[in-house]
Structure formats: structure tokens, C-alpha cells
Design a protein around this motif. Structure first.
Motif, short mmCIF file in Angstrom:
data_model
loop_
_atom_site.label_atom_id
_atom_site.label_comp_id
_atom_site.label_asym_id
_atom_site.label_seq_id
_atom_site.Cartn_x
_atom_site.Cartn_y
_atom_site.Cartn_z
N UNK A 1 -59.62 4.65 61.59
CA UNK A 1 -60.44 4.87 60.40
C UNK A 1 -61.74 5.50 60.82
N UNK A 2 -62.63 5.79 59.87
CA UNK A 2 -63.93 6.37 60.24
C UNK A 2 -64.69 5.47 61.21
N UNK A 3 -65.25 6.07 62.24
CA UNK A 3 -66.10 5.33 63.18
C UNK A 3 -67.53 5.46 62.69
N UNK A 4 -68.17 4.37 62.29
CA UNK A 4 -69.51 4.47 61.70
C UNK A 4 -70.57 4.83 62.72
N UNK A 5 -71.59 5.52 62.27
CA UNK A 5 -72.77 5.77 63.10
C UNK A 5 -73.63 4.51 62.99
N UNK A 6 -73.35 3.55 63.82
CA UNK A 6 -74.01 2.26 63.77
C UNK A 6 -73.74 1.49 65.05
N UNK A 7 -73.77 0.18 64.98
CA UNK A 7 -73.53 -0.65 66.16
C UNK A 7 -72.03 -0.81 66.38
N UNK A 8 -71.61 -0.63 67.62
CA UNK A 8 -70.20 -0.71 67.99
C UNK A 8 -70.03 -1.68 69.15
N UNK A 9 -68.88 -2.34 69.17
CA UNK A 9 -68.51 -3.17 70.31
C UNK A 9 -67.18 -2.64 70.85
N UNK A 10 -67.13 -2.40 72.15
CA UNK A 10 -65.92 -1.89 72.78
C UNK A 10 -65.50 -2.86 73.88
N UNK A 11 -64.20 -3.19 73.89
CA UNK A 11 -63.66 -4.13 74.86
C UNK A 11 -62.47 -3.51 75.57
N UNK A 12 -62.26 -3.88 76.83
CA UNK A 12 -61.15 -3.35 77.61
C UNK A 12 -60.51 -4.49 78.40
N UNK A 13 -59.17 -4.43 78.51
CA UNK A 13 -58.43 -5.42 79.29
C UNK A 13 -57.35 -4.70 80.09
N UNK A 14 -56.98 -5.26 81.23
CA UNK A 14 -55.86 -4.75 82.01
C UNK A 14 -54.59 -5.32 81.41
N UNK A 15 -53.82 -4.48 80.72
CA UNK A 15 -52.60 -4.93 80.04
C UNK A 15 -51.42 -5.00 80.99
N UNK A 16 -51.44 -4.16 82.03
CA UNK A 16 -50.33 -4.14 82.99
C UNK A 16 -50.90 -3.86 84.36
N UNK A 17 -51.20 -4.90 85.14
CA UNK A 17 -51.71 -4.67 86.50
C UNK A 17 -50.59 -4.21 87.42
N UNK A 18 -50.97 -3.56 88.51
CA UNK A 18 -49.97 -3.11 89.47
C UNK A 18 -50.64 -2.51 90.69
N UNK A 19 -49.90 -2.47 91.79
CA UNK A 19 -50.43 -1.89 93.01
C UNK A 19 -50.45 -0.36 92.96
N UNK A 20 -49.47 0.24 92.24
CA UNK A 20 -49.38 1.70 92.18
C UNK A 20 -49.96 2.26 90.90
N UNK A 21 -49.61 1.67 89.77
CA UNK A 21 -50.12 2.12 88.47
C UNK A 21 -50.64 0.92 87.70
N UNK A 22 -51.52 1.22 86.77
CA UNK A 22 -52.16 0.17 85.99
C UNK A 22 -52.39 0.67 84.58
N UNK A 23 -52.17 -0.19 83.59
CA UNK A 23 -52.41 0.17 82.19
C UNK A 23 -53.59 -0.63 81.67
N UNK A 24 -54.59 0.08 81.15
CA UNK A 24 -55.77 -0.55 80.56
C UNK A 24 -55.79 -0.23 79.07
N UNK A 25 -56.03 -1.22 78.24
CA UNK A 25 -56.12 -1.04 76.79
C UNK A 25 -57.53 -1.35 76.32
N UNK A 26 -58.00 -0.54 75.35
CA UNK A 26 -59.36 -0.68 74.83
C UNK A 26 -59.33 -0.80 73.31
N UNK A 27 -60.34 -1.47 72.79
CA UNK A 27 -60.48 -1.60 71.34
C UNK A 27 -61.95 -1.41 70.98
N UNK A 28 -62.20 -0.58 69.98
CA UNK A 28 -63.57 -0.29 69.54
C UNK A 28 -63.71 -0.75 68.10
#
Length: 268
Positions: free
Chosen positions: A68-95
Motif C-alpha cells: 500500500x502507500x508508504x506514508x511520508x512519516x514515521x516508519x518501523x522496519x524489522x528484519x529476521x533470518x528466515x532461513x539460516x545456512x552456511x552457504x545461503x541465507x534468507x532474510x525477511x523484512x517488514x516495514x
């Protein structure tokens, strides 16, 4: 909104895996001073994804969904490692809107080990450099926030011309106050502009909005300039596709794709 827009965002608070920022007027898109261009929030999620790491990995693919529209205002962004690994890793973010809690965007990044001596093959020929381009004009009525925060050098096409375009872009301000802009942040600030740069339809008659962007990268960009060789493809329905080859002044960096919603402009 920050009264001193020396960056796209002012950092209010930070913790492990999360940051709260206040958007400045530089984030505003061309249609409204209250809604952000897609580039800065995508870069903000990329920043948070990279904060989880130790610098030993690089992003090979980053997909961003604008919910949806991202407001010009205060935002909080969070990130977590969804799939850890020695060779590849998946990180997911939410704003999210920091005041209402509404989730405005999500991102997912696949990371691979940082290697500086791998093989090279199949690189596209780069366009001529930013020194060969011109500034170009902004269409009448477009809001100047994000557009003025970027230095533009048009090698082919312009925002006022319909069709494929080649443009070099350089952010005039950092992503977050007090921080140098990381290579991935600089790239993501710029690449969402591919759909507008390569518009295949007259903006007064048609809308072609993207709700997502996927970037596949073969290496990190270097230097201040990001180059886009962009083209939009339409198939006769409500879906379109904007694609771009992405360069820095050393050569090819990757490719991006954006799914477009194509429909007549109301009242046109």
C-alpha cells in the motif's frame, strides 16, 4: 516530517533487527507529497537486512512488495533470518507505519558468501557513462521530492518521452542521517525508477503502477552512479513488465523486473 531533510530518513531509534525512522520530504514520490516513491523504502529494508550480517555475505536476489502507500512519516522496519545456512541465507523484512502499525511493505533477500575471485561470463555491454548524458526535464505537475533528491543523467530518453530509456542516477543525499550510503542501499534507491523512465504509455492517458520489484545481482555496485537500461513490455491486458539492466561505471551489476498494473487514467 523532518524540517531539515539532509537525508531520506532521520534515524529515531535502533535495536537488533529493527529501526525506527522519520521520513523527510526527499522520500515523497511524484504524485503526492504524502506518499513515498518506492526506492527509499526498498533501500531502507535492504539496510535492515544487511544490519543482521557481519559483511561476509552479499545479496544475490532481493524482492520487495509494496502492500500500500508508504506514508511520508514515521516508519518501523524489522528484519529476521528466515532461513539460516552456511552457504545461503534468507532474510525477511517488514516495514510499517510506526504510528498506526499498518504494514506497508515487505522484502525477502537471498544472501550468498562474499567472493572476490569468482568466474566472469556473459556480461552485457555497458552504456556510455554519466558524463555523456543530460539532465532532462520533469513533466509538469510532478512533485519534486524524490526527483530533486536524485541527480539524473539521461543517455537515451527522458521522463517526458515514451519508450525505452538509459539513465544514470546518483542520490544527492544519504539514506539515513549520519551514515554513508551502502552500495546496495544506493542501488535500491534508484532501480524502482525503471518503470517510470521507460514508460510505454502517455501518463496523462494511462496508469502503470508497480507493486513489486525483484533485483537479481551478480555483484555489489561500486561508486556513486547507478545506470539503468530500461524497457517496458505490454501484452494487451492489465499486466505489464518493466525490466532494466543495471550498471555502475565499472560495468554490469544485475537485472531488475517490475510487474505493472496497467489501466486508463481516471477521467482521461
Amino acid at each position: 516530517m523532518s524540517p531539515a531533510p539532509e537525508a531520506f530518513y532521520v534515524l529515531d531509534d535502533t535495536e537488533a533487527g529493527a529501526s525506527t525512522v522519520t521520513s523527510t520530504s526527499h522520500t515523497a514520490g511524484p504524485w503526492s507529497p504524502h506518499a513515498q516513491h518506492g526506492g527509499p523504502p526498498m533501500a531502507l529494508m535492504a539496510r535492515e537486512a544487511q544490519r543482521l550480517g557481519d559483511g561476509s555475505r552479499v545479496v544475490a536476489r532481493l524482492t520487495c512488495d509494496l502492500l500500500g502507500p508508504v506514508p511520508v512519516g514515521r516508519l518501523r522496519v524489522e528484519a529476521v533470518v528466515a532461513r539460516p545456512g552456511r552457504s545461503v541465507e534468507l532474510v525477511e523484512c517488514e516495514l510499517a507505519d510506526a504510528d498506526s502499525g499498518r504494514v506497508a511493505a515487505r522484502a525477502a533477500a537471498w544472501l550468498v558468501p562474499r567472493v572476490d575471485s569468482g568466474p566472469v561470463a556473459g556480461l552485457p555491454t555497458p552504456p556510455s557513462g554519466p558524463a555523456t548524458g543530460g539532465e532532462g526535464a520533469v513533466p509538469p505537475g510532478w512533485h519534486p521530492g524524490y526527483l530533486d533528491a536524485i541527480e539524473w543523467s539521461w543517455v537515451e530518453g527522458s521522463l517526458e518521452q515514451v519508450g525505452p530509456a538509459t539513465v544514470w542516477m546518483r542520490p544527492r543525499v544519504p539514506l539515513v542521517t549520519g551514515e554513508p550510503m551502502a552500495p546496495l542501499e544506493r542501488l535500491m534507491v534508484c532501480v524502482d525508477s525503471a518503470s517510470g523512465a521507460s514508460a510505454a504509455l502517455e501518463i496523462t492517458q494511462w496508469q502503470f503502477m508497480n507493486t513489486e520489484l525483484t533485483a537479481h545481482l551478480v555483484r555489489e555496485p561500486a561508486g556513486e552512479w547507478i545506470g539503468l537500461r530500461a524497457r517496458t513490455t505490454l501484452g494487451g491486458g492489465a499486466a505489464g513488465l518493466a525490466q532494466a539492466e543495471v550498471f555502475d561505471e565499472e560495468g554490469f551489476v544485475g537485472r531488475t523486473a517490475q510487474a505493472l498494473l496497467v489501466r486508463p487514467t481516471p477521467g482521461a
